[in-house]
Enzyme design. Structure first.
Site, PDB file in Angstrom:
ATOM      1  N   GLN A 280      12.176  -3.881 -23.313  1.00 30.94           N
ATOM      2  CA  GLN A 280      10.764  -3.955 -23.682  1.00 30.94           C
ATOM      3  C   GLN A 280      10.256  -2.526 -23.834  1.00 30.94           C
ATOM      4  O   GLN A 280      10.365  -1.725 -22.896  1.00 30.94           O
ATOM      5  CB  GLN A 280       9.952  -4.677 -22.611  1.00 30.94           C
ATOM      6  CG  GLN A 280       8.462  -4.726 -22.906  1.00 30.94           C
ATOM      7  CD  GLN A 280       7.616  -5.091 -21.700  1.00 30.94           C
ATOM      8  OE1 GLN A 280       6.566  -4.503 -21.462  1.00 30.94           O
ATOM      9  NE2 GLN A 280       8.071  -6.057 -20.902  1.00 30.94           N
TER      10      GLN A 280
ATOM     11  N   ARG B 248       7.398  -0.104 -23.771  1.00 27.53           N
ATOM     12  CA  ARG B 248       6.018  -0.016 -23.280  1.00 27.53           C
ATOM     13  C   ARG B 248       5.536   1.414 -23.453  1.00 27.53           C
ATOM     14  O   ARG B 248       6.084   2.337 -22.842  1.00 27.53           O
ATOM     15  CB  ARG B 248       5.923  -0.443 -21.809  1.00 27.53           C
ATOM     16  CG  ARG B 248       4.475  -0.484 -21.319  1.00 27.53           C
ATOM     17  CD  ARG B 248       4.357  -1.144 -19.974  1.00 27.53           C
ATOM     18  NE  ARG B 248       4.858  -0.308 -18.897  1.00 27.53           N
ATOM     19  CZ  ARG B 248       4.960  -0.707 -17.636  1.00 27.53           C
ATOM     20  NH1 ARG B 248       4.645  -1.954 -17.319  1.00 27.53           N
ATOM     21  NH2 ARG B 248       5.406   0.105 -16.716  1.00 27.53           N
TER      22      ARG B 248
ATOM     23  N   THR C  93       4.398   2.598 -11.353  1.00 23.34           N
ATOM     24  CA  THR C  93       4.270   2.636 -12.811  1.00 23.34           C
ATOM     25  C   THR C  93       2.980   1.986 -13.315  1.00 23.34           C
ATOM     26  O   THR C  93       2.611   2.183 -14.463  1.00 23.34           O
ATOM     27  CB  THR C  93       5.474   1.957 -13.490  1.00 23.34           C
ATOM     28  OG1 THR C  93       5.547   0.603 -13.060  1.00 23.34           O
ATOM     29  CG2 THR C  93       6.762   2.678 -13.143  1.00 23.34           C
TER      30      THR C  93
ATOM     31  N   GLY D 156       8.324  -3.142  -8.764  1.00 25.92           N
ATOM     32  CA  GLY D 156       8.838  -2.593  -7.518  1.00 25.92           C
ATOM     33  C   GLY D 156      10.288  -2.905  -7.226  1.00 25.92           C
ATOM     34  O   GLY D 156      10.737  -2.790  -6.091  1.00 25.92           O
TER      35      GLY D 156
ATOM     36  N   SER E  67      11.547   2.351 -13.375  1.00 23.21           N
ATOM     37  CA  SER E  67      11.955   3.645 -12.823  1.00 23.21           C
ATOM     38  C   SER E  67      13.420   3.723 -12.442  1.00 23.21           C
ATOM     39  O   SER E  67      14.045   4.779 -12.599  1.00 23.21           O
ATOM     40  CB  SER E  67      11.090   3.970 -11.589  1.00 23.21           C
ATOM     41  OG  SER E  67       9.734   3.981 -11.921  1.00 23.21           O
TER      42      SER E  67
ATOM     43  N   MET F 243      18.805   1.061  23.021  1.00 26.62           N
ATOM     44  CA  MET F 243      17.364   0.926  22.820  1.00 26.62           C
ATOM     45  C   MET F 243      16.799   2.099  22.014  1.00 26.62           C
ATOM     46  O   MET F 243      15.743   2.630  22.320  1.00 26.62           O
ATOM     47  CB  MET F 243      16.645   0.812  24.175  1.00 26.62           C
ATOM     48  CG  MET F 243      17.154  -0.289  25.072  1.00 26.62           C
ATOM     49  SD  MET F 243      17.299  -1.880  24.265  1.00 26.62           S
ATOM     50  CE  MET F 243      17.520  -2.998  25.622  1.00 26.62           C
TER      51      MET F 243
ATOM     52  N   CYS G 157      12.581 -12.861  25.000  1.00 22.53           N
ATOM     53  CA  CYS G 157      13.152 -11.612  24.474  1.00 22.53           C
ATOM     54  C   CYS G 157      14.625 -11.508  24.847  1.00 22.53           C
ATOM     55  O   CYS G 157      15.459 -11.068  24.038  1.00 22.53           O
ATOM     56  CB  CYS G 157      12.395 -10.412  25.033  1.00 22.53           C
ATOM     57  SG  CYS G 157      10.620 -10.433  24.696  1.00 22.53           S
TER      58      CYS G 157
END
Length: 515
Positions: free
Chosen positions: A40, A42, A139, A173, A200, A283, A435
């Site tokens: 395309q 643009r 963009t 994106g 991009s 951790m 947890c």
């Protein structure tokens, strides 16, 4: 005659980001050689004369390689150069008018990000819709139209039920780090996007051919993280319980490293529980170390209690996704606040989670069911049939294994669903037991990557049976329960390693729910 279009790798051009030393035409040609299937053109803020000149040059390249060229917005330019069609946005000429001008043989696409726009595009004669914006992009300004992966899935679900199914392209994106996740997680009813449109990732690349080759390979292949079909025998209660030994017998020989992003309340308890079941707790919360740690990890626990660390959790999950290491999401307090709900939606759109484990309120919230939560605790009580339905639904939507914990645990991979009627109420009377369940699940996931349903069942049963045994000690209260519980986890894991773990067949507490 309308051309046959392969939408797989859809390049949208931008001349302003072409690297120094290259030209618009060179970028397009190299991209086509790398695998681009549709282009395309643009061009924003240029004269009609210059737009036509550029279109003629790009069209020559496309015709040379038999790749269709569409023109963005400008029906007049498409007519002037003889391009195969146009792509139009919601603020451009309407599709019905474009169809009348260009004729039935032209390829016409329309940008859409809701059901109403899709239905209008179909009624007006569009051939395909560009769905999105999936993510934000530099963009163009799309912040008010971002739908995320699961918004994309909702649109595909609607399209899957249309009489005339439009072709679909995900837009905005997108790049090599997320195309597989977008394609995999948005698939619904056997329908997936027909292509990925991007700018991009190719137009700004100094090696557009290599960039396109990588992208088309990702688009055409199943991601490594895709949920495998469980090989757990059906209706075999002995096999269900023996999954504990099958999984945790590997603990001493593997001792998987388990990185845990968790809250301060649970860190010490989680570390001890991880050690007890044969894992090695880590951790670490320093972002710069995440890529290196992902290569060494057996699994990652994202115990999402710290809302202010959203980007760190996402980055850690993405690093482990890249290394094909299992990632477990514990959506702590998912329904407690709107801030937390939005943050978890962002997480689920930004990374893949092999497992989601939470209490009733948390899982119901992620499935879109309104529930009342008090802090991190669920205050609702749905019937078991509804818990089973919702757990299965969430597993189907997120294409992962979901565990809803509670007095009765529900486990589903979207295909098969189990209830586990084991455990002890004392587990609800100690801090961070949920947890800690995440830590056990991490170890199981690392030990049994080939069958996530088996790993989830083994972790849930081990945790529950250890709780029962710890609570059976005379005069056991919450304070003394914790060390007994850790001891039982350790003892059962040792029995599994020695292949001496046994549970009576008539007391297995596991049932497969057949819909």
């Amino acid at each position: 005659m309308k051309p046959t279009v392969d939408y797989s790798l859809y390049l949208v051009t931008s001349s302003v980001i072409v690297p120094t030393g290259s030209t618009l035409e060179q970028q397009v040609e190299q991209a086509i050689l790398g695998g681009v299937t549709l282009v395309q053109l643009r061009e924003k803020n240029v004269s009609t004369k210059l737009f036509i000149e550029r279109a003629e040059k790009v069209l020559q390249v496309c015709r040379k390689h038999n790749v269709p060229l569409l023109i963005n917005d400008r029906v007049d330019v498409a007519l002037a150069v003889g391009a195969e069609g146009v792509h139009i946005g919601q603020s451009d000429m309407d599709c019905a008018t474009a169809r009348r001008i260009l004729g039935s043989d032209a390829v016409i696409g329309v940008t859409a990000n809701n059901i109403q726009e899709i239905d209008k595009a179909e009624a007006d004669g569009a051939d395909y819709v560009g769905l999105g914006s999936v993510y934000d992009t530099a963009t163009k300004n799309v912040k008010d139209r971002i739908i995320g992966i699961h918004g994309l899935r909702d649109l595909l679900e609607h399209i899957s039920n249309m009489k005339r199914r439009l072709q679909t392209v995900a837009i905005a994106g997108l790049n090599a780090s997320n195309v597989q996740r977008v394609i995999y997680l948005s698939e619904v009813n056997g329908v997936r996007v027909d292509g990925i449109a991007l700018v991009s990732a190719i137009m700004a690349s100094t090696e557009p051919k290599k960039a396109a080759e990588k992208l088309i390979q990702l688009i055409k292949t199943t991601p490594k993280f895709a949920l495998p079909v469980s090989k757990l025998p059906k209706s075999d209660s002995t096999a269900f319980v023996s999954s504990i030994e099958r999984v945790f017998s590997r603990a001493k020989s593997k001792t998987p490293l388990v990185q845990q992003l968790t809250n301060n309340v649970s860190k010490n308890f989680n570390a001890n529980v991880t050690l007890a079941v044969g894992g090695s707790p880590l951790m670490c919360e320093f972002d710069d170390e995440f890529p290196e740690l992902a290569r060494a990890n057996g699994a990652l626990l994202c115990n999402y209690a710290a809302v202010d660390k959203l980007e760190s959790y996402i980055f850690a999950a993405q690093c482990n996704n890249a290394e094909n290491k299992p990632v477990i999401l514990d959506p702590v307090g998912a329904g407690a606040t709107e801030v937390r709900k939005r943050a978890l939606t962002t997480m689920l759109d930004s990374a893949y989670f092999d497992y989601i484990k939470g209490n009733e309120g948390e899982i119901l919230t992620l499935a879109g069911v309104e529930v009342q939560m008090r802090g991190v605790d669920s205050t609702s009580e749905f019937p078991l049939t509804e818990k089973v339905r919702v757990t299965k639904l969430l597993a189907e939507k997120r294409r992962c294994v979901v565990i809803m914990t509670g007095a009765v645990d529900v486990i589903s991979d979207g295909n098969r669903t189990f209830v586990v009627k084991r455990g002890h109420p004392m587990l609800a009377n100690i801090t961070a037991s949920g947890c800690a369940m995440g830590a056990v699940l991490c170890v199981a996931a690392a030990l049994c990557p080939e069958d996530r349903l088996v790993a989830a069942l083994a972790a849930t049963l081990l945790f529950s049976i250890a709780g029962e045994r710890a609570a059976s000690v005379s005069d056991c209260g919450p304070g003394s329960f914790i060390p007994h519980f850790v001891d039982e986890l350790y003892s059962i894991t040792n029995d599994c390693t020695a292949r001496t773990f046994k549970v009576a067949d008539n007391d297995n507490g596991v049932e497969e729910i057949v819909a």
